[in-house]
Scaffold this motif. Structure first.
Motif, PDB file in Angstrom:
ATOM      1  N   ASP A 297     -16.275  -1.710 -58.125  1.00 20.91           N
ATOM      2  CA  ASP A 297     -16.510  -1.809 -59.571  1.00 20.91           C
ATOM      3  C   ASP A 297     -16.113  -3.184 -60.104  1.00 20.91           C
ATOM      4  O   ASP A 297     -15.909  -3.364 -61.301  1.00 20.91           O
ATOM      5  N   GLY A 298     -16.049  -4.162 -59.182  1.00 20.10           N
ATOM      6  CA  GLY A 298     -15.605  -5.494 -59.590  1.00 20.10           C
ATOM      7  C   GLY A 298     -16.717  -6.509 -59.717  1.00 20.10           C
ATOM      8  O   GLY A 298     -16.448  -7.701 -59.866  1.00 20.10           O
ATOM      9  N   PHE A 299     -17.975  -6.059 -59.681  1.00 25.14           N
ATOM     10  CA  PHE A 299     -19.116  -6.981 -59.809  1.00 25.14           C
ATOM     11  C   PHE A 299     -19.645  -6.950 -61.236  1.00 25.14           C
ATOM     12  O   PHE A 299     -19.935  -5.890 -61.789  1.00 25.14           O
ATOM     13  N   MET A 300     -19.803  -8.139 -61.837  1.00 26.57           N
ATOM     14  CA  MET A 300     -20.366  -8.236 -63.185  1.00 26.57           C
ATOM     15  C   MET A 300     -21.385  -9.359 -63.253  1.00 26.57           C
ATOM     16  O   MET A 300     -21.113 -10.488 -62.835  1.00 26.57           O
TER      17      MET A 300
ATOM     18  N   TRP B  31      -5.776  -7.821 -50.439  1.00 28.33           N
ATOM     19  CA  TRP B  31      -6.078  -8.610 -51.627  1.00 28.33           C
ATOM     20  C   TRP B  31      -7.362  -8.069 -52.253  1.00 28.33           C
ATOM     21  O   TRP B  31      -8.396  -7.965 -51.608  1.00 28.33           O
ATOM     22  N   ARG B  32      -7.312  -7.776 -53.549  1.00 27.51           N
ATOM     23  CA  ARG B  32      -8.448  -7.164 -54.235  1.00 27.51           C
ATOM     24  C   ARG B  32      -9.236  -8.243 -54.978  1.00 27.51           C
ATOM     25  O   ARG B  32      -8.692  -8.944 -55.828  1.00 27.51           O
ATOM     26  N   ILE B  33     -10.529  -8.348 -54.644  1.00 27.10           N
ATOM     27  CA  ILE B  33     -11.359  -9.440 -55.155  1.00 27.10           C
ATOM     28  C   ILE B  33     -12.505  -8.890 -56.006  1.00 27.10           C
ATOM     29  O   ILE B  33     -13.161  -7.911 -55.640  1.00 27.10           O
ATOM     30  N   ALA B  34     -12.750  -9.546 -57.144  1.00 24.32           N
ATOM     31  CA  ALA B  34     -13.861  -9.203 -58.037  1.00 24.32           C
ATOM     32  C   ALA B  34     -14.832 -10.388 -58.102  1.00 24.32           C
ATOM     33  O   ALA B  34     -14.504 -11.501 -57.670  1.00 24.32           O
TER      34      ALA B  34
END
Length: 399
Positions: A120-123, A55-58
């Motif tokens: 690259d999922g942190f904003m 599962w891909r989490i941002a």
């Protein structure tokens, strides 16, 4: 299955006002400190893959804030307990707001056979409006494509407002908001209004707090500092305080500061000016959850409260604020139960549950925290009955 516990605090001692007014005696005040521990009737299920893939989490936030890091870590520890992640080796650091550092660790070093924390999922918008708009557009575009993110953690009010919409269908897990209903993130505590959106909430936590604060001090003039905007009033629990003020016949004296798109130094200067303006006029102070009142700044303002002998209460559940000199609060000493609740809920989503159909209500496990040194400096004798039920008592002011 929900399990609730109530601690009944009977105050049978005199409480003295700290302002220039006659002594007020509370003969028999009954205070309910409501705590809640939630357990589920059914286990969320063993960890599973997403059709053979992790599962891909941002992660998405409006900016750094103390509770965000604590909430994130507690949720991660909940996932560890449930077996979704192997034991984490998080380093103790000075910056209590560094969620970016936590995410770098997760994306590069965390071990899990089931979850992938996207590098690259942190904003984070850093509390800058222009960057917020840019980040929102980028994230919505990425979520709408629906190809590389399976869940996004939306931390805080800005994040929830940006991502809780029908412009995409990726599960959004909203955490650490002051009031997601009044912030118009979700429709109600019982219904998020979106099949793919979940937002944890505790609808009455601030009303419980302001009632308790007033029960103890019977103040007539309450000071508050917040931004004069819709979000600012939400962060200050304005509607809850105003409701109780009308019932109990006390006056709210506000001072407005700009919270976003402002330098740190200017934010501190403006907030300090508000304290200097308010404290001669009030007999109690309600510490709101705005950026300028975080624990790393509070040492700039506590001397003003003490000089004018103003009792203070923090609506923010950060024990460090009391350690640094705020008089008292109901505080989450342990974020663990909340973290486990959120981890359990995430697991249910991974097992196929629609986020919008899950229970969003989790009442805070509140413990009373007081600072005896602050009480001494403002000439308030804390009754033994309060001290007996206080989970944490500080005897000094930590600078």
């Amino acid at each position: 299955m929900e399990c609730r516990t109530h601690i009944r605090l009977l105050i049978g001692e005199n409480m003295r006002s700290t302002r220039h007014r006659p002594k007020i005696y509370i003969l028999a005040a009954t205070i309910l400190i409501q705590v809640s521990v939630c357990a589920f009737a059914h286990a969320a299920g063993a960890p599973i893959l997403n059709n053979g893939q992790k599962w891909r989490i941002a992660y998405y936030e409006g900016g750094p804030y103390t509770d965000y890091k604590k909430t994130l870590i507690a949720t991660l520890q909940g996932l560890v307990k449930l077996g979704w992640i192997e034991q984490l080796e998080l380093q103790k650091d000075i910056d209590d707001t560094d969620t970016a550092g936590i995410w770098r660790y997760l994306s590069s070093q965390a071990k899990s056979s089931y979850l992938k924390f996207l590098k690259d999922g942190f904003m984070s918008a850093g509390w800058k409006t222009n960057k917020r708009i840019n980040n929102k557009n980028k994230m919505i575009k990425r979520l709408a494509a629906g190809s590389d993110i399976d869940m996004v953690i939306a931390m805080g009010t800005w994040a929830g407002q940006d991502l809780a919409n029908n412009q995409h269908s990726v599960p959004v897990f909203v955490m650490s908001t002051s009031n997601p209903v009044r912030a118009k993130i979700i429709k109600s505590p019982q219904d998020s209004g979106f099949r793919h959106v979940f937002a944890r909430c505790d609808p009455t936590r601030y009303e419980r707090q302001i009632r308790l604060f007033h029960q103890i001090f019977r103040f007539k003039k309450l000071g508050m500092i917040f931004e004069d905007s819709a979000n600012g009033r939400t962060y200050a629990a304005w509607e809850d305080v105003a409701k109780v003020a009308k019932e109990k016949s006390f006056t709210i004296i506000p001072c407005h500061v700009r919270e976003f798109d402002i330098s740190e130094d200017e934010m501190i200067r403006r907030t300090k000016r508000c304290f200097e303006k308010l404290c001669p006029e009030i007999d109690a102070f309600w510490l709101t959850s705005i950026n300028g009142l975080q624990d790393k700044y509070i040492k700039n303002y506590v001397p003003i409260l003490i000089k004018h002998k103003v009792p203070s209460w923090s609506m923010v559940q950060n024990i460090s604020l009391i350690r640094h000199g705020i008089l008292m609060a109901l505080s989450k000493k342990d974020f663990g139960p909340l973290g486990l609740f959120q981890a359990e809920t995430m697991a249910k989503i991974f097992h196929g549950a629609a986020p919008g159909e899950l229970n969003q209500i989790f009442e805070d496990m509140d413990t009373l925290v007081v600072n005896k040194k602050t009480a001494e400096l403002i000439d308030f004798k804390i009754p033994n009955s309060i001290l007996r039920v206080s989970d944490t008592v500080f005897n000094e002011l930590e600078q």
